[in-house]
Design an enzyme around this catalytic site. Structure first.
Site, PDB file in Angstrom:
ATOM      1  N   GLY A  32      -6.339  35.882 -28.115  1.00 26.76           N
ATOM      2  CA  GLY A  32      -5.879  34.520 -28.350  1.00 26.76           C
ATOM      3  C   GLY A  32      -4.484  34.444 -28.942  1.00 26.76           C
ATOM      4  N   TYR A 172     -14.786  22.657 -39.787  1.00 27.30           N
ATOM      5  CA  TYR A 172     -13.584  23.407 -39.409  1.00 27.30           C
ATOM      6  C   TYR A 172     -12.318  22.691 -39.867  1.00 27.30           C
ATOM      7  CZ  TYR A 172      -9.915  25.214 -36.288  1.00 27.30           C
ATOM      8  OH  TYR A 172      -8.747  25.725 -35.777  1.00 27.30           O
TER       9      TYR A 172
END
Length: 265
Positions: A32, A172
């Site tokens: 990523g 998150y």
């Protein structure tokens, strides 16, 4: 006092290898955004420690990257939520590559859940352990060593969701909001020799994006200035700037790299 033209030209040329002679540690570095940052930093002249839970993945990238760039690239297994283990990992990195000059807190998790009332304590604690507790510990450990050695740069990878939270990603985004706060506090603690900044990352086409509904994303993206999600390599310019010499007067900053998502209605 303004510098001479010759001094300005010499400073601009540093950009060709902005991290030459530096040692960088990148968490979540095997895939990523972290992978792209690790690649870019090695290409920019840094020796790089690639850190993630899976050492095999780190080792594969380290071998390929060292061969491609000629830099020293090491692989390290660590769980960012393991408070004591982070100190052990940092010592291991320094034994192999020397003192860390650049830290990138990139590792993060954003588990999916059916509804807020079904978020259990284990999920909540895990999200905060990886996204807040681990970065706090590394900022403290690395920052103290950097300050004692004369300086460095630390970069947190946060999310534009910290400014635009939704019910679907609340643990998150709450954790990333806390990470933004840590940026300001650590910039004060270790300044002026250590700079601490944060990228507010928008939606990027990484492994996480494979679970997204493409029709929903396309509908949302119509309102964004960029009209699309980002490619992982598009994080690199901001990371190199914030960790490089041209950002010498930039600290405590939150820089959005989100295709204009925060500017959208």
């Amino acid at each position: 006092m303004s510098r001479s033209l010759q001094q300005s030209v010499a400073a601009a040329r540093v950009v060709e290898q902005p991290l030459a002679g530096r040692t960088a540690l990148v968490t979540g570095g095997s895939r990523g955004l972290g992978r792209e940052i690790a690649i870019a930093f090695a290409a920019a002249g840094a020796d790089v420690a690639v850190v993630s839970r899976k050492k095999d993945a780190c080792a594969r990238l380290a071998e390929e990257l060292a061969a491609a760039t000629g830099r020293r690239v090491s692989a390290h297994a660590a769980h960012v939520g393991d408070w004591d283990g982070l100190g052990t990992m940092l010592d291991e990195v320094e034994r192999e590559l020397g003192p860390v000059d650049v830290l990138v807190n990139n590792a993060g998790i954003a588990p999916v859940y059916p509804s807020l009332d079904q978020v259990d304590e284990a999920l909540f604690d895990k999200v905060f352990a990886v996204n807040v507790k681990g970065p706090f510990r590394l900022l403290a450990l690395v920052g103290a060593r950097m300050a004692a050695a004369g300086g460095g740069a630390m970069l947190n990878i946060s999310s534009m969701g910290s400014r635009r939270p939704t019910a679907g990603d609340l643990p998150y985004t709450a954790a990333k909001s806390a990470l933004n706060t840590l940026t300001a506090g650590f910039a004060q603690e270790y300044g002026p020799s250590v700079r601490v900044n944060t990228i507010l990352a928008g939606p990027f086409a990484t492994d996480i994006s494979k679970s997204w509904d493409p029709d929903v994303v396309a509908a949302m993206a119509r309102d964004w200035p960029a009209k699309r999600v980002g490619e992982p390599e598009e994080i690199v310019g901001a990371a190199l700037y914030l960790c490089g010499p041209q950002a010498s007067y930039t600290t405590g900053a939150l820089l959005a790299v989100d295709g204009g998502r925060l500017a959208a209605p």
